[in-house]
Design a protein around this motif. Structure first.
Motif, PDB file in Angstrom:
ATOM      1  N   ARG A 222     -48.120 -85.082  43.225  1.00 52.81           N
ATOM      2  CA  ARG A 222     -47.764 -83.738  42.776  1.00 52.81           C
ATOM      3  C   ARG A 222     -49.000 -82.954  42.338  1.00 52.81           C
ATOM      4  O   ARG A 222     -49.131 -81.761  42.625  1.00 52.81           O
ATOM      5  N   GLU A 223     -49.910 -83.629  41.638  1.00 56.46           N
ATOM      6  CA  GLU A 223     -51.124 -82.944  41.198  1.00 56.46           C
ATOM      7  C   GLU A 223     -52.008 -82.563  42.372  1.00 56.46           C
ATOM      8  O   GLU A 223     -52.560 -81.455  42.420  1.00 56.46           O
ATOM      9  N   VAL A 224     -52.145 -83.476  43.341  1.00 55.38           N
ATOM     10  CA  VAL A 224     -52.972 -83.178  44.509  1.00 55.38           C
ATOM     11  C   VAL A 224     -52.399 -81.988  45.270  1.00 55.38           C
ATOM     12  O   VAL A 224     -53.142 -81.113  45.743  1.00 55.38           O
ATOM     13  N   PHE A 225     -51.067 -81.908  45.383  1.00 52.47           N
ATOM     14  CA  PHE A 225     -50.456 -80.808  46.121  1.00 52.47           C
ATOM     15  C   PHE A 225     -50.521 -79.494  45.352  1.00 52.47           C
ATOM     16  O   PHE A 225     -50.823 -78.443  45.919  1.00 52.47           O
ATOM     17  N   ASN A 226     -50.242 -79.535  44.064  1.00 53.29           N
ATOM     18  CA  ASN A 226     -50.192 -78.307  43.273  1.00 53.29           C
ATOM     19  C   ASN A 226     -51.542 -77.863  42.755  1.00 53.29           C
ATOM     20  O   ASN A 226     -51.768 -76.665  42.542  1.00 53.29           O
ATOM     21  N   GLN A 227     -52.446 -78.815  42.533  1.00 55.13           N
ATOM     22  CA  GLN A 227     -53.748 -78.499  41.964  1.00 55.13           C
ATOM     23  C   GLN A 227     -54.864 -79.185  42.744  1.00 55.13           C
ATOM     24  O   GLN A 227     -55.585 -80.026  42.202  1.00 55.13           O
ATOM     25  N   PRO A 228     -55.011 -78.862  44.031  1.00 56.09           N
ATOM     26  CA  PRO A 228     -56.115 -79.469  44.794  1.00 56.09           C
ATOM     27  C   PRO A 228     -57.443 -79.121  44.132  1.00 56.09           C
ATOM     28  O   PRO A 228     -57.656 -77.986  43.701  1.00 56.09           O
ATOM     29  N   ARG A 229     -58.316 -80.106  44.049  1.00 59.15           N
ATOM     30  CA  ARG A 229     -59.575 -79.881  43.327  1.00 59.15           C
ATOM     31  C   ARG A 229     -60.552 -79.066  44.153  1.00 59.15           C
ATOM     32  O   ARG A 229     -61.294 -78.236  43.626  1.00 59.15           O
ATOM     33  N   THR A 230     -60.591 -79.320  45.454  1.00 61.42           N
ATOM     34  CA  THR A 230     -61.570 -78.662  46.320  1.00 61.42           C
ATOM     35  C   THR A 230     -60.878 -77.989  47.496  1.00 61.42           C
ATOM     36  O   THR A 230     -59.705 -78.250  47.804  1.00 61.42           O
ATOM     37  N   ALA A 231     -61.632 -77.151  48.205  1.00 64.88           N
ATOM     38  CA  ALA A 231     -61.101 -76.498  49.401  1.00 64.88           C
ATOM     39  C   ALA A 231     -60.746 -77.534  50.458  1.00 64.88           C
ATOM     40  O   ALA A 231     -59.756 -77.379  51.185  1.00 64.88           O
ATOM     41  N   PHE A 232     -61.530 -78.604  50.560  1.00 71.83           N
ATOM     42  CA  PHE A 232     -61.209 -79.646  51.540  1.00 71.83           C
ATOM     43  C   PHE A 232     -59.836 -80.250  51.266  1.00 71.83           C
ATOM     44  O   PHE A 232     -59.033 -80.433  52.179  1.00 71.83           O
ATOM     45  N   VAL A 233     -59.561 -80.591  50.012  1.00 70.58           N
ATOM     46  CA  VAL A 233     -58.267 -81.182  49.665  1.00 70.58           C
ATOM     47  C   VAL A 233     -57.142 -80.211  49.984  1.00 70.58           C
ATOM     48  O   VAL A 233     -56.117 -80.593  50.562  1.00 70.58           O
ATOM     49  N   ALA A 234     -57.319 -78.938  49.633  1.00 68.76           N
ATOM     50  CA  ALA A 234     -56.287 -77.938  49.912  1.00 68.76           C
ATOM     51  C   ALA A 234     -56.025 -77.832  51.403  1.00 68.76           C
ATOM     52  O   ALA A 234     -54.866 -77.748  51.839  1.00 68.76           O
ATOM     53  N   ARG A 235     -57.078 -77.837  52.220  1.00 72.18           N
ATOM     54  CA  ARG A 235     -56.905 -77.766  53.673  1.00 72.18           C
ATOM     55  C   ARG A 235     -56.230 -79.021  54.213  1.00 72.18           C
ATOM     56  O   ARG A 235     -55.326 -78.944  55.049  1.00 72.18           O
ATOM     57  N   PHE A 236     -56.687 -80.191  53.749  1.00 70.95           N
ATOM     58  CA  PHE A 236     -56.189 -81.440  54.330  1.00 70.95           C
ATOM     59  C   PHE A 236     -54.743 -81.715  53.926  1.00 70.95           C
ATOM     60  O   PHE A 236     -53.952 -82.181  54.737  1.00 70.95           O
ATOM     61  N   ILE A 237     -54.389 -81.444  52.682  1.00 65.66           N
ATOM     62  CA  ILE A 237     -53.023 -81.666  52.232  1.00 65.66           C
ATOM     63  C   ILE A 237     -52.076 -80.707  52.933  1.00 65.66           C
ATOM     64  O   ILE A 237     -50.927 -81.031  53.246  1.00 65.66           O
ATOM     65  N   GLY A 238     -52.543 -79.502  53.220  1.00 66.49           N
ATOM     66  CA  GLY A 238     -51.729 -78.514  53.918  1.00 66.49           C
ATOM     67  C   GLY A 238     -50.850 -77.721  52.967  1.00 66.49           C
ATOM     68  O   GLY A 238     -50.714 -78.034  51.787  1.00 66.49           O
ATOM     69  N   GLY A 239     -50.245 -76.665  53.515  1.00 72.80           N
ATOM     70  CA  GLY A 239     -49.364 -75.831  52.719  1.00 72.80           C
ATOM     71  C   GLY A 239     -50.093 -74.853  51.817  1.00 72.80           C
ATOM     72  O   GLY A 239     -49.461 -74.179  51.003  1.00 72.80           O
ATOM     73  N   HIS A 240     -51.423 -74.740  51.956  1.00 78.79           N
ATOM     74  CA  HIS A 240     -52.220 -73.848  51.116  1.00 78.79           C
ATOM     75  C   HIS A 240     -52.966 -72.844  51.977  1.00 78.79           C
ATOM     76  O   HIS A 240     -53.484 -73.184  53.047  1.00 78.79           O
ATOM     77  N   ASN A 241     -53.028 -71.619  51.517  1.00 82.31           N
ATOM     78  CA  ASN A 241     -53.917 -70.608  52.082  1.00 82.31           C
ATOM     79  C   ASN A 241     -55.181 -70.562  51.233  1.00 82.31           C
ATOM     80  O   ASN A 241     -55.102 -70.520  50.000  1.00 82.31           O
ATOM     81  N   ILE A 242     -56.328 -70.576  51.882  1.00 82.62           N
ATOM     82  CA  ILE A 242     -57.601 -70.536  51.152  1.00 82.62           C
ATOM     83  C   ILE A 242     -58.235 -69.169  51.354  1.00 82.62           C
ATOM     84  O   ILE A 242     -58.465 -68.733  52.492  1.00 82.62           O
ATOM     85  N   ILE A 243     -58.491 -68.483  50.243  1.00 80.59           N
ATOM     86  CA  ILE A 243     -59.061 -67.137  50.259  1.00 80.59           C
ATOM     87  C   ILE A 243     -60.428 -67.191  49.591  1.00 80.59           C
ATOM     88  O   ILE A 243     -60.567 -67.684  48.473  1.00 80.59           O
ATOM     89  N   ASP A 244     -61.424 -66.699  50.305  1.00 84.23           N
ATOM     90  CA  ASP A 244     -62.774 -66.637  49.748  1.00 84.23           C
ATOM     91  C   ASP A 244     -62.951 -65.263  49.108  1.00 84.23           C
ATOM     92  O   ASP A 244     -62.817 -64.234  49.777  1.00 84.23           O
ATOM     93  N   CYS A 245     -63.206 -65.237  47.803  1.00 88.19           N
ATOM     94  CA  CYS A 245     -63.204 -63.994  47.026  1.00 88.19           C
ATOM     95  C   CYS A 245     -64.574 -63.716  46.407  1.00 88.19           C
ATOM     96  O   CYS A 245     -65.412 -64.606  46.281  1.00 88.19           O
ATOM     97  N   THR A 246     -64.733 -62.478  46.001  1.00 88.80           N
ATOM     98  CA  THR A 246     -65.942 -62.065  45.283  1.00 88.80           C
ATOM     99  C   THR A 246     -65.769 -62.316  43.786  1.00 88.80           C
ATOM    100  O   THR A 246     -64.705 -62.067  43.224  1.00 88.80           O
TER     101      THR A 246
END
Length: 363
Positions: A222-246
């Motif tokens: 649950r923590e890995v899915f809801n609170q991925p630590r890095t962009a890699f984890v968010a991408r690999f677990i799936g279900g996340h949109n990654i936005i690069d912001c200023t």
């Protein structure tokens, strides 16, 4: 047998010549835990498993089970058992003799080892197939025999290398239930290597996400899915949109697209001009952003009906100085809501999400 207890890897390194396969990882797996090592091919997860088993030497660091360092112990004295991806059953032996084989190698009398083999077959619900050869079994039945053979040595840790990869999706789901049942019933640690996010999420008490020989995150599913630590984890677990912001360092915020006067507070650990954040696909909505919400307008690129949900892929526009991973933002809509107000490829849509749905990543 090694003492039953926690499994601990302390700065474990594996090098093949000039190539580092496992890069100084440290991990503690509490006794009785179902742990999944998750990651893409070549990330070091299978090498880590083989080092725990004793089938690969460690270049540096220590592996402990309980209070005992097992680096120099042969596999048979570690208190571990390994179930291989291809099951490695002996084709000329029936199920009973396959399960009993390791006891035969230890010199256990025939009557005793066959009795214990029958008990193991009963544990995996295969007692009715005791006299069959491996060729007479389905893939799922062969897997159960391989499990029984691994468990007959009464290990403190069972190591599983991609055990479900050869099974069809329906049988894979059934065997996940069986593995979880066995782990809870036996009360021992299972360490399971997989590249399937779904498999790890369904089975694991502890998910360890690996990338390029390092551990990116070790936490509950649950923590890995809801609170991925890095962009890699968010991408690999799936279900996340990654936005690069200023990053607005003066205001102490991360700028998001949409009507967000205060944007997202900048965590103290972040230092840089750009910052990735994630937004779960099921937390975004196909509605125009209201005051205090983030969002953008775009064009529908893909619509995938997946039964209970519909996946909508949107080409993002109007993001200001933000960029989206792969240029496409995913929104997951429940089936009833989607067909109450459907969209099609080429439609213009608006997307929005609440600021509390934004998760700041480390990189």
């Amino acid at each position: 047998m090694a003492e039953k207890g926690d499994i601990e890897l302390a700065a474990v390194l594996k090098r093949y010549g000039g190539t580092v396969a496992v890069d100084t990882i440290s991990l503690k797996i509490p006794a009785g835990t179902y742990c999944c090592l998750l990651g893409p091919s070549g990330c070091g997860k299978s090498t880590t498993l083989r080092m725990i088993a004793g089938h690969e030497d460690i270049s540096d660091g220590d592996i402990m089970i309980g209070n005992e360092v097992i680096n120099d112990l042969p596999p048979a004295r570690r208190g571990t058992a390994m179930m291989f991806q291809n099951y490695a059953l002996f084709p000329h032996l029936d199920c009973t003799d396959n399960v009993a084989f390791s006891l035969k190698m230890k010199g256990v009398a025939k009557a005793e080892r066959r009795q214990r083999a029958v008990e193991m077959l009963r544990l995996v619900h295969m007692q009715d197939y005791a006299a069959r050869l491996p060729a007479q079994l389905s893939g799922g039945q062969q897997q159960r025999i391989a499990l029984a053979r691994a468990l007959i040595t009464n290990p403190s840790v069972l190591l599983l290398d991609e055990p479900l990869s050869a099974l069809d999706p329906f049988l894979r789901a059934r065997m996940r239930e069986e593995l979880k049942r066995l782990q809870k019933e036996l009360g021992i640690s299972f360490i399971h290597v997989t590249h399937s996010q779904e498999e790890a999420m369904a089975l694991a008490d502890l998910v360890v996400v690996m990338n390029r020989g390092k551990i990116e995150q070790a936490a509950t599913a649950r923590e890995v899915f809801n609170q991925p630590r890095t962009a890699f984890v968010a991408r690999f677990i799936g279900g996340h949109n990654i936005i690069d912001c200023t990053v607005d360092a003066a205001a102490g915020t991360i700028r998001l697209p949409g009507h967000l006067p205060g944007a997202v507070p900048l965590p103290a650990r972040i230092d840089g001009a750009r910052q990735p954040v994630s937004v779960r696909a099921d937390r975004a909505r196909l509605t125009p952003p209201a005051p205090g919400q983030a969002g953008f307008a775009g064009t529908v690129r893909a619509v995938e009906y997946l039964g209970s949900i519909v996946h909508v892929g949107i080409g993002a526009e109007g993001l200001g100085d933000c960029t989206i991973d792969d240029g496409e933002f995913a929104v997951t809509v429940d089936e009833r809501s989607f067909f109450a107000s459907p969209v099609a490829v080429g439609d213009r849509v608006s997307v929005s999400w609440a600021p509390e749905e934004v998760h700041v990543l480390e990189g």
